[in-house]
Design a protein around this motif. Sequence first.
Motif, PDB file in Angstrom:
ATOM      1  N   ALA A 179       0.731  -1.202   0.205  1.00  0.00           N
ATOM      2  CA  ALA A 179       0.140   0.082   0.027  1.00  0.00           C
ATOM      3  C   ALA A 179       0.944   1.089   0.144  1.00  0.00           C
ATOM      4  O   ALA A 179       1.880   1.209   0.585  1.00  0.00           O
ATOM      5  CB  ALA A 179      -1.043   0.016   1.194  1.00  0.00           C
ATOM      6  N   GLN A 180       0.528   2.251  -0.744  1.00  0.00           N
ATOM      7  CA  GLN A 180       1.084   3.409  -0.978  1.00  0.00           C
ATOM      8  C   GLN A 180       0.281   4.644  -0.744  1.00  0.00           C
ATOM      9  O   GLN A 180      -0.605   4.662  -1.365  1.00  0.00           O
ATOM     10  CB  GLN A 180       1.710   3.819  -2.203  1.00  0.00           C
ATOM     11  N   VAL A 181       0.562   5.362   0.466  1.00  0.00           N
ATOM     12  CA  VAL A 181      -0.301   6.239   0.916  1.00  0.00           C
ATOM     13  C   VAL A 181       0.171   7.709   0.262  1.00  0.00           C
ATOM     14  O   VAL A 181       1.427   8.060   0.485  1.00  0.00           O
ATOM     15  CB  VAL A 181      -0.156   6.531   2.781  1.00  0.00           C
TER      16      VAL A 181
ATOM     17  N   GLY B  87      -6.215  15.549   3.476  1.00  0.00           N
ATOM     18  CA  GLY B  87      -6.858  14.228   3.537  1.00  0.00           C
ATOM     19  C   GLY B  87      -5.721  13.431   2.897  1.00  0.00           C
ATOM     20  O   GLY B  87      -4.746  13.816   2.122  1.00  0.00           O
ATOM     21  N   LYS B  88      -5.869  12.098   2.914  1.00  0.00           N
ATOM     22  CA  LYS B  88      -4.803  10.836   2.420  1.00  0.00           C
ATOM     23  C   LYS B  88      -5.632  10.011   1.388  1.00  0.00           C
ATOM     24  O   LYS B  88      -7.008   9.707   1.712  1.00  0.00           O
ATOM     25  CB  LYS B  88      -4.389  10.305   3.519  1.00  0.00           C
ATOM     26  N   ILE B  89      -5.167   9.248   0.700  1.00  0.00           N
ATOM     27  CA  ILE B  89      -5.579   8.162  -0.179  1.00  0.00           C
ATOM     28  C   ILE B  89      -4.376   6.894   0.120  1.00  0.00           C
ATOM     29  O   ILE B  89      -3.304   7.244   0.119  1.00  0.00           O
ATOM     30  CB  ILE B  89      -5.743   8.403  -1.449  1.00  0.00           C
ATOM     31  N   ALA B  90      -4.907   5.786   0.323  1.00  0.00           N
ATOM     32  CA  ALA B  90      -4.148   4.564   0.348  1.00  0.00           C
ATOM     33  C   ALA B  90      -4.240   3.780  -0.732  1.00  0.00           C
ATOM     34  O   ALA B  90      -5.409   3.098  -0.911  1.00  0.00           O
ATOM     35  CB  ALA B  90      -4.213   3.719   1.580  1.00  0.00           C
ATOM     36  N   ALA B  91      -3.463   3.488  -1.807  1.00  0.00           N
ATOM     37  CA  ALA B  91      -3.504   2.762  -3.131  1.00  0.00           C
ATOM     38  C   ALA B  91      -3.006   1.413  -2.501  1.00  0.00           C
ATOM     39  O   ALA B  91      -1.716   1.295  -2.516  1.00  0.00           O
ATOM     40  CB  ALA B  91      -2.750   3.398  -4.056  1.00  0.00           C
TER      41      ALA B  91
ATOM     42  N   LEU C 148      -8.499   3.244  -0.786  1.00  0.00           N
ATOM     43  CA  LEU C 148      -9.004   3.227   0.602  1.00  0.00           C
ATOM     44  C   LEU C 148      -8.685   4.696   1.033  1.00  0.00           C
ATOM     45  O   LEU C 148      -7.855   5.398   0.776  1.00  0.00           O
ATOM     46  CB  LEU C 148      -8.302   2.187   1.415  1.00  0.00           C
ATOM     47  N   TYR C 149      -9.525   5.184   1.790  1.00  0.00           N
ATOM     48  CA  TYR C 149      -9.794   6.320   2.421  1.00  0.00           C
ATOM     49  C   TYR C 149      -9.822   6.292   3.821  1.00  0.00           C
ATOM     50  O   TYR C 149     -10.348   5.362   4.242  1.00  0.00           O
ATOM     51  CB  TYR C 149     -10.885   7.016   1.717  1.00  0.00           C
ATOM     52  N   PRO C 150      -9.356   7.252   4.525  1.00  0.00           N
ATOM     53  CA  PRO C 150      -9.451   7.291   6.020  1.00  0.00           C
ATOM     54  C   PRO C 150     -10.932   7.182   6.483  1.00  0.00           C
ATOM     55  O   PRO C 150     -11.843   8.069   6.150  1.00  0.00           O
ATOM     56  CB  PRO C 150      -8.827   8.631   6.378  1.00  0.00           C
ATOM     57  N   ALA C 151     -11.367   6.282   7.403  1.00  0.00           N
ATOM     58  CA  ALA C 151     -12.477   6.302   7.983  1.00  0.00           C
ATOM     59  C   ALA C 151     -12.886   7.342   9.050  1.00  0.00           C
ATOM     60  O   ALA C 151     -14.199   7.478   9.372  1.00  0.00           O
ATOM     61  CB  ALA C 151     -12.711   4.965   8.627  1.00  0.00           C
ATOM     62  N   GLY C 152     -12.099   8.229   9.385  1.00  0.00           N
ATOM     63  CA  GLY C 152     -12.297   9.242  10.092  1.00  0.00           C
ATOM     64  C   GLY C 152     -11.736   9.164  11.749  1.00  0.00           C
ATOM     65  O   GLY C 152     -11.907   8.204  12.007  1.00  0.00           O
ATOM     66  N   ASN C 153     -11.201  10.428  12.055  1.00  0.00           N
ATOM     67  CA  ASN C 153     -10.759  10.423  13.501  1.00  0.00           C
ATOM     68  C   ASN C 153      -9.889   9.113  13.802  1.00  0.00           C
ATOM     69  O   ASN C 153      -9.858   8.691  14.840  1.00  0.00           O
ATOM     70  CB  ASN C 153     -11.950  10.420  14.433  1.00  0.00           C
ATOM     71  N   GLY C 154      -8.813   8.918  13.006  1.00  0.00           N
ATOM     72  CA  GLY C 154      -8.019   7.678  13.227  1.00  0.00           C
ATOM     73  C   GLY C 154      -8.533   6.486  13.211  1.00  0.00           C
ATOM     74  O   GLY C 154      -7.816   5.426  13.755  1.00  0.00           O
ATOM     75  N   ALA C 155      -9.617   6.178  12.564  1.00  0.00           N
ATOM     76  CA  ALA C 155     -10.172   4.929  12.593  1.00  0.00           C
ATOM     77  C   ALA C 155      -9.946   3.679  11.572  1.00  0.00           C
ATOM     78  O   ALA C 155     -10.585   3.068  11.030  1.00  0.00           O
ATOM     79  CB  ALA C 155     -11.837   4.908  12.583  1.00  0.00           C
TER      80      ALA C 155
END
Length: 293
Positions: free
Chosen positions: A114-116, A125-129, A183-190
Motif C-alpha cells: 500500500a502506498q499512502v 486528506g490521504k488516499i491509500a492505493a 482506500l480512504y481514512p474512515a475518520g478520526n484515526g479509525a
Amino acid sequence: MKTTCLALAAALLCAPALATAAPATTLSPEQTFDLYARVLLEDDAAAARTLNDALRPAFDGQDAVTPTPDGLAAAMAAPLQALLAKSGDTSGGSAVPALLSANLHNTHCRADQAQVRDNASVARGKIAAVGFTCQVTALDGLRPLFEAAVREDSSANLTRFTDAYLAALRDGPRQAVRGSLDLYPAGNGAGWHSANLDDLVAPVVNALLPFAVWSQEAAALEAPKVTGVPGCDLLLQQHRQCLARTAPDQVPGVDAMAEELKAKAKVMTPEAMTRECKALRSMAEAMWGDDCG
C-alpha cells in the motif's frame, strides 16, 4: 462484460454514513483490503465481524458492511446460465451459482503493498492505493472453443465450449492477476474504508467472464485496417456505422478521428494505442446510446 455491472459490489456491501468516534482497533490499508476481499469474494463471516468491529466506531455504531452471502456468484451466474440455455442444457444452469461461489472462495485476493499519498481533493486528506493479487481460473486455453462456437454458432460447438468452461471453473489451473484499490481514512484515526469496491471485483469478473472481450477482439481482427491496431480499427468501424445510422452529419468527425489515430500510430506503440482507443471507446459509447452497440 461492461464495468457498469460491477456496481453490484456496492449493493453487496452497504455502508452507512461515517461518524467520528474513536476506533477500538485500527487496521492497516493492507489488512482492511484483505478483509473486504474475504467478505465479498469468500463469504467469510469472521472477516465481516473483524471489519465491522474495527470500523463501527467510525460509522455511528453501525456495521460498516452488510454482506450478502453468495451475492456476487448469483449476479455473475446469469450470462453463464444464458449460454447453457442456448446450448440446449436444461439442467446444468441451476448448478452455476454454487459452482461460481466455490470458485470465488478460492480466488484469494490479497494485498501486496500500500502506498499512502495526499488527497488533492480533501484538505490534509490521504488516499491509500493498495496493490493486490488474485488467484483466478486461467481460461485462455478455452478461447479457440469459444471462437469456434461464435464462428459456427452450432449447438455442438457451444456445448463443447460450455462443458470445458464449467470443468475449468470446477478444477482448472489458476493464474495471478493484479489490481489496485483506493482506500480512504474512515475518520478520526479509525483506519481505512472503501465506498466503492468495483476495482476489487473487476479483475475477478473480467477473468471469469471474458466473453465480451473475446468477442470484441475477434471482431477487431476483421475490421478494415486503418491504424493497424485492431482495437482502434474496430472502434472506428463501429463508430462510423453507428453515426451513419443515427447522426450522418457527424460522420466527417470519424474521418478526422481516423486521420489523427493513423498519425499517432506511427509514433506510439501498439500497447499505448490500444489504451488510448479504449479510453476513446468509453466516450464513443456514451454517444451511441441504445441504438448502437
